[in-house]
Design an enzyme around this catalytic site. Structure first.
Site, PDB file in Angstrom:
ATOM      1  N   ASP A 208      -6.061   7.597  -1.517  1.00 20.87           N
ATOM      2  CA  ASP A 208      -6.721   7.832  -0.219  1.00 20.87           C
ATOM      3  C   ASP A 208      -5.706   8.060   0.907  1.00 20.87           C
ATOM      4  O   ASP A 208      -4.642   7.439   0.968  1.00 20.87           O
ATOM      5  CB  ASP A 208      -7.648   6.672   0.161  1.00 20.87           C
ATOM      6  N   ARG A 209      -6.109   8.987   1.788  1.00 20.85           N
ATOM      7  CA  ARG A 209      -5.435   9.306   3.048  1.00 20.85           C
ATOM      8  C   ARG A 209      -4.118  10.055   2.865  1.00 20.85           C
ATOM      9  O   ARG A 209      -3.685  10.744   3.777  1.00 20.85           O
ATOM     10  CB  ARG A 209      -5.206   8.050   3.888  1.00 20.85           C
TER      11      ARG A 209
ATOM     12  N   ASN B  88      -8.698  -2.447  -2.376  1.00 19.63           N
ATOM     13  CA  ASN B  88     -10.056  -2.104  -1.958  1.00 19.63           C
ATOM     14  C   ASN B  88     -10.334  -0.605  -2.033  1.00 19.63           C
ATOM     15  O   ASN B  88     -11.498  -0.188  -2.072  1.00 19.63           O
ATOM     16  CB  ASN B  88     -10.294  -2.593  -0.525  1.00 19.63           C
ATOM     17  N   HIS B  89      -9.289   0.232  -2.097  1.00 14.01           N
ATOM     18  CA  HIS B  89      -9.497   1.681  -2.211  1.00 14.01           C
ATOM     19  C   HIS B  89      -9.617   2.136  -3.658  1.00 14.01           C
ATOM     20  O   HIS B  89      -9.911   3.315  -3.887  1.00 14.01           O
ATOM     21  CB  HIS B  89      -8.360   2.445  -1.522  1.00 14.01           C
TER      22      HIS B  89
ATOM     23  N   ASP C 229      -4.148  -0.224  -3.522  1.00 17.67           N
ATOM     24  CA  ASP C 229      -4.277   0.895  -2.576  1.00 17.67           C
ATOM     25  C   ASP C 229      -3.289   2.009  -2.902  1.00 17.67           C
ATOM     26  O   ASP C 229      -2.438   2.374  -2.089  1.00 17.67           O
ATOM     27  CB  ASP C 229      -4.106   0.404  -1.138  1.00 17.67           C
TER      28      ASP C 229
ATOM     29  N   ASP D 251       0.835  -1.205   0.000  1.00 10.34           N
ATOM     30  CA  ASP D 251       0.000   0.000   0.000  1.00 10.34           C
ATOM     31  C   ASP D 251       0.869   1.254   0.000  1.00 10.34           C
ATOM     32  O   ASP D 251       1.846   1.361   0.759  1.00 10.34           O
ATOM     33  CB  ASP D 251      -0.891   0.026   1.236  1.00 10.34           C
TER      34      ASP D 251
ATOM     35  N   HIS E 280      -4.270  -8.448  -3.104  1.00  8.74           N
ATOM     36  CA  HIS E 280      -4.258  -7.321  -2.172  1.00  8.74           C
ATOM     37  C   HIS E 280      -4.751  -7.717  -0.781  1.00  8.74           C
ATOM     38  O   HIS E 280      -4.090  -7.429   0.221  1.00  8.74           O
ATOM     39  CB  HIS E 280      -5.129  -6.189  -2.707  1.00  8.74           C
TER      40      HIS E 280
ATOM     41  N   HIS F 273      -2.687  -4.626   2.390  1.00  8.30           N
ATOM     42  CA  HIS F 273      -3.983  -4.307   2.980  1.00  8.30           C
ATOM     43  C   HIS F 273      -3.936  -3.962   4.461  1.00  8.30           C
ATOM     44  O   HIS F 273      -4.887  -3.363   4.978  1.00  8.30           O
ATOM     45  CB  HIS F 273      -4.943  -5.468   2.737  1.00  8.30           C
TER      46      HIS F 273
END
Length: 600
Positions: free
Chosen positions: A344-345, A373-374, A341, A312, A422, A501
């Site tokens: 995000d963030r 998943n993102h 991933d 990630d 992932h 993940h």
């Protein structure tokens, strides 16, 4: 008391005291009673009375009749200071001193053994020949030094253990709160998807109403629609041509932004690529990824070939730049697999995706991308990527990103024995590679409780976990070692799984006796976790080597790495306050019931 054979001392010049019980031999009268044979640093200072004297270093009273050498051993001088005292024993110049008697006396009791500072007594003959000067030199014994070192080590180990324990508790609290938030928000993702579909239908209906069609409604186009049509024509004409020189220049710009942000000289919002070129890059990458199956085979042959698996990144472009700087750009002998991933963030998710997609277009056979998943619109709409796209571009660019994410593969298999995914394994039994190949992955987000969702969301359990159980994230499952063995039996010759993940303190973690490894490459996750990042280097023999790093630059005023748990505690406190505020009414009702129950 003055000696009986010595002349009576004058009041201005007191005589040196001595005990007759300790010195039976009579003492000869001094030729010069004014000096008394005492060496003093300042002779003009008044002397202390004969009955009571004080030590310079310890201010301990010396009573007349005691041996000053013994008093010095009882009350040692401070380290680094020197003290002079008078020897009360008579001088014996005609008799040679035995060197054995001048050695330091050995401790006779336990108190002497526990002394921290010992005073070495050295006797020197005075120039006048009538007095011996005793100089005290502080020395630290080996036993006491060892005890002091052990005490310091004990204190440091205690501080380090307390620091690790507090940090571990804070990390567990942060992860638990994060999972609770994901679980609560993910249950509403299904409704959000329905609203998205409804919004698209409404937008299509509105577009049909604005067009001139026979039997339709004739409406005059507004200023907004005219502007959008001009921008659409402009975007269609632009074509992005990836080159290595353009990529290196773009990476240099990103590195410069990170350096300037570390000194608080630049804002986060910045557009590093023209919108039309970006849309063209996304469209070209999607067309390239659509050619790949759900499960991609990767073959490593030759002793020098290797595959670098990156976990990630979460929009932290400084970690991606550090990995490429240390390991270099992709080649035929050195390939890269980025395990989902990407967004995000983090602050620079747009730049991360631009670099990865450009690498994919430049090195098609040496760069591989997995979906995480993102890479779904229901997740990155609430975790920061949509806001970043709106700050730097607009909603159309955000939709173009998610449209390109739908073409990302789900699984890569290296030399038919190592599986890279992932998340993890599935709830359902009997899931095989051919079944995964049949999944329709071209969707904005996985179908609720499907095999695709499990592959992107599942997590491994502890060493004693068996079977599959509900995941705290609200999606996927928690699987045990028996599920891994069952999956290997259903899909021979697989015997090893690499996944991401999950954030790990050291960037990686081995599970189930080495059958599964977690790799996480976002160091100092979210800016307050202080974790390391890691990259797994896989060889043709399927042996691997893990490289850890910490690439996030520190800003001015940032605390040290050893004290970073303070920032983490502030983040945990903020999350707790937010949850308490959200559930305020429920908490008040619960506490009121408790108070009523106690009163009854």
């Amino acid at each position: 008391r003055p000696h009986r054979n010595s002349p009576s001392p004058s009041p201005a010049q007191p005589h040196c005291c001595s005990a007759s019980a300790h010195h039976p031999t009579p003492r000869k009268p001094l030729s010069k009673p004014t000096t008394s044979g005492v060496t003093r640093k300042n002779a003009s200072l008044p002397r202390t009375p004969n009955i009571l004297k004080k030590s310079r270093a310890s201010d301990t009273p010396i009573v007349s009749g005691e041996n000053p050498a013994k008093i010095g051993n009882k009350f040692p001088c401070a380290q680094g200071s020197e003290q002079e005292s008078v020897n009360t024993e008579p001088s014996k110049p005609e008799r040679q001193s035995d060197p054995k008697t001048q050695e330091d006396p050995e401790p006779t009791n336990e108190k002497d053994e526990k002394k921290i500072i010992e005073v070495k007594v050295v006797q020197e003959h005075s120039p006048q020949g009538n007095m011996d000067i005793i100089s005290k030199e502080p020395q630290i014994s080996l036993a006491s030094a060892i005890k002091q070192a052990q005490l310091l080590q004990k204190l440091f180990r205690g501080f380090k253990d307390r620091h690790k324990w507090r940090r571990r508790v804070l990390l567990e609290a942060w992860d638990e709160l994060e999972r609770r938030e994901e679980s609560e928000l993910h249950y509403s993702a299904k409704e959000l998807g329905k609203m998205t579909k409804m919004y698209k239908k409404l937008s299509e209906t509105a577009a049909m109403l604005t067009e001139d069609k026979p039997g339709g409604v004739d409406r005059r186009p507004s200023i907004v629609t005219a502007r959008d049509s001009r921008e659409k024509k402009k975007v269609e004409k632009a074509v992005f041509t990836p080159t290595l020189s353009w990529l290196t220049d773009f990476m240099d710009k990103c590195a410069k932004i990170c350096a300037e942000e570390s000194t608080n000289k630049r804002e986060q919002k910045s557009k590093q690529m023209d919108e039309s070129l970006l849309v063209s890059l996304l469209a070209q990458t999607k067309e390239e990824l659509k050619k790949l199956p759900n499960v991609v085979d990767v073959k490593l042959s030759g002793k020098k070939n290797r595959l670098l698996v990156v976990g990630d990144l979460h929009g932290q472009v400084q970690d991606l730049l550090h990995i490429l700087k240390v390991h270099g750009l992709p080649t035929a002998e050195k390939r890269f697999l980025f395990n989902g991933d990407f967004v995000d963030r983090g602050r620079h998710a747009v730049e991360v995706v631009i670099i990865l997609f450009t690498l994919k277009l430049l090195f098609k056979d040496f760069v591989f991308l997995n979906r995480g998943n993102h890479e779904a619109d229901d997740i990155n709409a609430r975790d920061g990527f949509q806001d970043e796209c709106h700050d730097k571009y607009n909603q159309k660019v955000y939709e173009a990103f998610n449209d390109a994410f739908t073409a990302l593969p789900l699984v890569h298999i290296v030399n038919q024995k190592t599986m890279v995914v992932h998340g993890g394994l599935c709830w359902d039994a009997g899931v095989t590679i051919p079944k995964i190949q049949q999944i329709d992955r071209f969707c904005l987000h996985p179908v609720w409780e499907s095999v695709m969702e499990d592959l992107l969301w599942s997590d491994p359990g502890g060493p004693k976990h068996n079977g599959a159980s509900q995941n705290d994230r609200g999606c996927g499952c928690i699987f045990g070692e028996d599920i891994v063995d069952e999956f290997f039996d259903d899909n021979p010759p697989l015997n090893f799984i690499i996944r991401s993940h999950e954030k790990k303190e050291h960037g990686f973690e081995k599970h189930f006796h080495g059958k599964l490894v977690t790799i996480f490459s976002a160091s100092n996750y979210c800016g307050d976790n202080g974790n390391d990042g890691a990259v797994l280097e896989l060889f043709p023999s399927l042996e691997y080597k893990i490289h850890t790093f910490y690439a996030t630059p520190q800003r001015e005023g940032d605390i040290k790495f050893s004290d970073r748990y303070c920032t983490l505690s502030a983040s945990v406190a903020a999350k707790l306050i937010h949850r308490i505020a959200e559930n305020r009414l429920a908490l008040l009702d619960y506490y009121s019931k408790c108070v009523n129950a106690q009163s009854v």
